[in-house]
Design a protein around this motif. Sequence first.
Motif, mmCIF file in Angstrom:
data_model
loop_
_atom_site.group_PDB
_atom_site.id
_atom_site.type_symbol
_atom_site.label_atom_id
_atom_site.label_comp_id
_atom_site.label_asym_id
_atom_site.label_seq_id
_atom_site.Cartn_x
_atom_site.Cartn_y
_atom_site.Cartn_z
ATOM 1 N N ARG A 1 0.821 -1.214 0.000
ATOM 2 C CA ARG A 1 0.000 0.000 0.000
ATOM 3 C C ARG A 1 0.855 1.265 0.000
ATOM 4 N N GLY A 2 2.163 1.127 -0.058
ATOM 5 C CA GLY A 2 3.052 2.270 -0.009
ATOM 6 C C GLY A 2 3.290 2.875 -1.374
ATOM 7 N N PRO A 3 4.162 3.880 -1.445
ATOM 8 C CA PRO A 3 4.405 4.570 -2.712
ATOM 9 C C PRO A 3 5.103 3.715 -3.761
ATOM 10 N N ARG A 4 5.655 2.564 -3.376
ATOM 11 C CA ARG A 4 6.349 1.702 -4.337
ATOM 12 C C ARG A 4 5.440 0.618 -4.925
ATOM 13 N N ARG A 5 4.163 0.644 -4.638
ATOM 14 C CA ARG A 5 3.296 -0.471 -5.017
ATOM 15 C C ARG A 5 3.223 -0.666 -6.534
ATOM 16 N N THR A 52 11.587 -2.348 -5.258
ATOM 17 C CA THR A 52 12.057 -3.197 -4.166
ATOM 18 C C THR A 52 12.790 -4.406 -4.728
ATOM 19 N N SER A 81 11.852 6.966 -1.472
ATOM 20 C CA SER A 81 10.727 7.315 -2.337
ATOM 21 C C SER A 81 10.691 6.370 -3.521
ATOM 22 N N ALA A 82 9.649 6.503 -4.322
ATOM 23 C CA ALA A 82 9.508 5.661 -5.508
ATOM 24 C C ALA A 82 9.743 6.460 -6.775
ATOM 25 N N ARG A 88 14.437 -0.075 -2.399
ATOM 26 C CA ARG A 88 14.221 -0.664 -1.078
ATOM 27 C C ARG A 88 14.835 -2.067 -1.074
#
Length: 208
Positions: A1-5, A52, A81-82, A88
């Motif tokens: 659910r984070g900015p890297r989804r 990631t 950040s993405a 990550r």
Amino acid sequence: RGPRREAPLLCTDCAQIAETPWGDKLFGDYRRRPGEAGPSPVSYLDLARGGTIVLKNIDALPRAIQDRLAAFIDGQPAAASANGTSVRIIATCRGDFHELAAAGRVSPALASALAGGVLAISALRDRKRDIPELAAHFARKHAQRLGKPVPALDGQSVGKLVTYDYRHANVNELEEAIRRAVILTDGDRIEAEAIFVGQPPAPSRWAL
């Protein structure tokens, strides 16, 4: 659910990453000088940029690459950040991470870089409430991969899975049991007869 989804997610086993004449798969040709002519191999970190990368069995990574990874982690921007400026890193290992570091299987530099975010997860046999949900996930995953309808697990199948202790390969052992069951199942329900858990018996010297 984070900015890297929506960003890349890569997963690799560190046992497959080794030094080569041109560098390594994780960093690519790290010895190439800026502006040097010739094609540059694409690295895993290039592919995961902004997303990631999961490094399984981090203690299997060669020591020199462990130290490069530690320097990479320490040199990344503080704000994860993405936007393509960071990756990550999620590293996994079997056993206690601090014990592996103390035994010298994880370099001091990498142990220090990762020490602030260690999460210990109990063996599957100690959290059997997770088994039905994990089994359903693996059934969905492998049915979709094989282009088959997603089968449900009946009560006897779930009971068989929950009563086993998974001492050989933990969650991987559960996934392998479900993968085989999906292959063997043609209907919309996995029955207990399709569930095989435990290591297969050693082949007999008299087997044909």
